[in-house]
Enzyme design. Structure first.
Site, PDB file in Angstrom:
ATOM      1  N   ASN A   9      43.097  35.999  34.999  1.00 36.05           N
ATOM      2  CA  ASN A   9      42.352  36.630  34.085  1.00 36.05           C
ATOM      3  C   ASN A   9      43.471  36.886  32.793  1.00 36.05           C
ATOM      4  O   ASN A   9      44.374  37.822  32.752  1.00 36.05           O
ATOM      5  CB  ASN A   9      42.059  38.095  34.520  1.00 36.05           C
ATOM      6  CG  ASN A   9      41.490  39.039  33.483  1.00 36.05           C
ATOM      7  OD1 ASN A   9      41.043  38.531  32.552  1.00 36.05           O
ATOM      8  ND2 ASN A   9      40.970  40.360  34.093  1.00 36.05           N
ATOM      9  N   TRP A  10      43.005  36.064  31.802  1.00 39.69           N
ATOM     10  CA  TRP A  10      43.772  35.909  30.644  1.00 39.69           C
ATOM     11  C   TRP A  10      43.623  37.282  29.574  1.00 39.69           C
ATOM     12  O   TRP A  10      44.582  37.802  28.934  1.00 39.69           O
ATOM     13  CB  TRP A  10      43.534  34.795  29.574  1.00 39.69           C
ATOM     14  CG  TRP A  10      43.964  33.536  30.088  1.00 39.69           C
ATOM     15  CD1 TRP A  10      44.204  33.404  31.639  1.00 39.69           C
ATOM     16  CD2 TRP A  10      44.197  32.400  29.517  1.00 39.69           C
ATOM     17  NE1 TRP A  10      44.548  31.952  31.707  1.00 39.69           N
ATOM     18  CE2 TRP A  10      44.402  31.344  30.365  1.00 39.69           C
ATOM     19  CE3 TRP A  10      43.924  32.076  27.973  1.00 39.69           C
ATOM     20  CZ2 TRP A  10      44.659  29.897  29.865  1.00 39.69           C
ATOM     21  CZ3 TRP A  10      44.124  30.617  27.802  1.00 39.69           C
ATOM     22  CH2 TRP A  10      44.448  29.625  28.572  1.00 39.69           C
ATOM     23  N   LYS A  11      42.533  38.229  29.987  1.00 39.90           N
ATOM     24  CA  LYS A  11      42.167  39.245  29.248  1.00 39.90           C
ATOM     25  C   LYS A  11      42.104  38.798  27.768  1.00 39.90           C
ATOM     26  O   LYS A  11      42.007  37.782  27.423  1.00 39.90           O
ATOM     27  CB  LYS A  11      43.219  40.435  29.534  1.00 39.90           C
ATOM     28  CG  LYS A  11      43.240  40.765  30.838  1.00 39.90           C
ATOM     29  CD  LYS A  11      43.720  41.833  31.576  1.00 39.90           C
ATOM     30  CE  LYS A  11      43.829  42.233  32.839  1.00 39.90           C
ATOM     31  NZ  LYS A  11      44.435  43.346  33.412  1.00 39.90           N
ATOM     32  N   HIS A  96      35.095  44.308  36.016  1.00 38.49           N
ATOM     33  CA  HIS A  96      36.223  44.733  35.762  1.00 38.49           C
ATOM     34  C   HIS A  96      36.696  46.189  35.527  1.00 38.49           C
ATOM     35  O   HIS A  96      36.070  46.759  34.558  1.00 38.49           O
ATOM     36  CB  HIS A  96      37.085  43.829  34.866  1.00 38.49           C
ATOM     37  CG  HIS A  96      38.413  43.854  34.880  1.00 38.49           C
ATOM     38  ND1 HIS A  96      39.300  44.626  34.460  1.00 38.49           N
ATOM     39  CD2 HIS A  96      39.560  43.132  35.381  1.00 38.49           C
ATOM     40  CE1 HIS A  96      40.593  44.447  34.495  1.00 38.49           C
ATOM     41  NE2 HIS A  96      40.733  43.540  35.331  1.00 38.49           N
ATOM     42  N   GLU A  98      38.750  47.488  33.444  1.00 37.09           N
ATOM     43  CA  GLU A  98      38.601  47.697  31.961  1.00 37.09           C
ATOM     44  C   GLU A  98      37.370  47.992  31.388  1.00 37.09           C
ATOM     45  O   GLU A  98      37.169  48.578  30.389  1.00 37.09           O
ATOM     46  CB  GLU A  98      39.758  46.623  31.609  1.00 37.09           C
ATOM     47  CG  GLU A  98      41.020  46.650  31.856  1.00 37.09           C
ATOM     48  CD  GLU A  98      41.916  45.736  31.861  1.00 37.09           C
ATOM     49  OE1 GLU A  98      41.650  44.659  31.227  1.00 37.09           O
ATOM     50  OE2 GLU A  98      43.063  45.862  32.458  1.00 37.09           O
ATOM     51  N   GLU A 168      40.470  45.556  43.286  1.00 36.99           N
ATOM     52  CA  GLU A 168      41.516  45.769  42.316  1.00 36.99           C
ATOM     53  C   GLU A 168      41.712  47.414  42.011  1.00 36.99           C
ATOM     54  O   GLU A 168      41.186  47.926  41.395  1.00 36.99           O
ATOM     55  CB  GLU A 168      41.255  45.231  40.874  1.00 36.99           C
ATOM     56  CG  GLU A 168      41.255  43.762  40.909  1.00 36.99           C
ATOM     57  CD  GLU A 168      41.426  43.330  39.454  1.00 36.99           C
ATOM     58  OE1 GLU A 168      42.180  42.232  39.294  1.00 36.99           O
ATOM     59  OE2 GLU A 168      40.743  43.482  38.213  1.00 36.99           O
ATOM     60  N   GLY A 174      48.105  46.266  35.622  1.00 41.53           N
ATOM     61  CA  GLY A 174      49.034  46.127  34.680  1.00 41.53           C
ATOM     62  C   GLY A 174      50.124  47.318  34.525  1.00 41.53           C
ATOM     63  O   GLY A 174      50.546  47.750  33.363  1.00 41.53           O
ATOM     64  N   SER A 214      48.854  44.071  39.436  1.00 46.65           N
ATOM     65  CA  SER A 214      50.313  43.742  39.399  1.00 46.65           C
ATOM     66  C   SER A 214      50.766  42.610  40.511  1.00 46.65           C
ATOM     67  O   SER A 214      51.842  42.833  41.044  1.00 46.65           O
ATOM     68  CB  SER A 214      51.226  44.953  39.517  1.00 46.65           C
ATOM     69  OG  SER A 214      50.879  45.761  38.364  1.00 46.65           O
ATOM     70  N   GLY A 235      46.423  39.218  36.573  1.00 45.89           N
ATOM     71  CA  GLY A 235      46.555  39.594  34.998  1.00 45.89           C
ATOM     72  C   GLY A 235      47.700  39.260  34.388  1.00 45.89           C
ATOM     73  O   GLY A 235      47.931  37.693  34.123  1.00 45.89           O
ATOM     74  N   GLY A 236      48.540  39.842  34.020  1.00 45.52           N
ATOM     75  CA  GLY A 236      49.663  39.598  33.302  1.00 45.52           C
ATOM     76  C   GLY A 236      50.512  38.443  33.672  1.00 45.52           C
ATOM     77  O   GLY A 236      51.058  37.712  32.744  1.00 45.52           O
TER      78      GLY A 236
END
Ligand code: PGA
Length: 252
Positions: A9-11, A96, A98, A168, A174, A214, A235-236
């Site tokens: 997930n590049w966000k 998600h 977010e 998640e 994150g 993470s 993610g990251g």
């Protein structure tokens, strides 16, 4: 045996040239291995067309990060399932945390999006998970249960397996704080049991449940070794081709 699945997930990261760089590097790494794990990348909308060109002749699949619940209409700034489909998108992240938090997406809205995605032959990556407050109040299972029941409302048994669930925990996204493999496994098992009670044993054994929050090359393997963890939503760490590639190899 469920095939492992790793999605990145590049966000809100990577412009045009960075998209080319990241996908080229990833393709290059993958070209020397025949990985069994299914791998998807979910770039922002602006990179979807480019990404769909770049991943041709590779095993990478394409996912989007969001979709609107309506098929079309006056929804300024939104993107429909049909539009995504026309760019070769196969997966779409829905629910998600977010989006639940910053854009106030409710379980009902998420349910509509899931149904719309399936109608247009997209495979939802349906995210659920509790906040730190909810975990500390002992509400992890009830929160996840409610998200599952409301998110999957009205979805038939035959459509269920088009969905990939992602657990998640919000407190792990994150933050660098990962759920321990056992903490994650406990909730994954619970989700599988819930699917068994809403649907049936066969569906519960077939459905993929990813862990997200993470995930890094250092912790991926232990998470993916858990019996009910079928891969990860990253993610990251997916923004760096080396890290993402190492995570993919951990799923093998
Ligand atoms: P993270 O994000 O790996 O950066 O924690 C995971 C996600 O939000 O899907």
């Amino acid at each position: 045996m469920r095939q492992k699945f790793v999605a990145g997930n590049w966000k809100m990261h990577k412009d045009k040239s960075e998209t080319i760089e990241l996908i080229s590097s990833l393709k290059n790494k993958l070209s020397n291995f025949s990985v069994i794990t299914e791998v998807a990348i979910c770039p922002p909308f602006t990179s979807l067309e480019l990404a769909s060109e770049l991943i041709k002749n590779s095993t990478l699949k394409l996912g989007a990060q969001n979709v609107h619940s309506e098929p079309e209409g006056a929804y300024t700034g939104e993107i429909s399932a049909k539009m995504l489909k026309s760019f070769g998108v196969e997966y779409v992240i829905i629910g998600h945390s977010e989006r639940r938090t910053y854009f106030n997406e409710s379980n009902e809205f998420i349910n509509k999006k899931i149904k719309r995605a399936i109608e247009f032959d997209l495979r939802p990556i349906f995210c659920v998970g509790e906040t730190l407050n909810e975990r500390e109040a002992g509400k992890t299972f009830s929160v996840v249960e409610e998200q599952l029941i409301l998110g999957l409302q009205g979805i038939s048994e035959s459509d269920l397996l088009k969905i990939v669930i992602a657990y998640e925990p919000v407190w792990a996204i994150g933050t660098g704080k990962t759920a321990t493999p056992l903490q994650a496994q406990e909730v994954h098992f619970f989700i599988r049991e819930k699917i068994k009670s809403i649907y049936d044993t066969k569906s519960s054994e077939k459905i993929k449940i990813l862990y997200g929050g993470s995930v890094k090359p250092e912790n991926a393997r232990d998470l993916f070794l858990q019996p009910d963890i079928d891969g990860g939503l990253i993610g990251g760490a997916c923004l760096n081709p080396d890290s993402f590639f190492k995570i993919i190899l951990s799923a093998e």
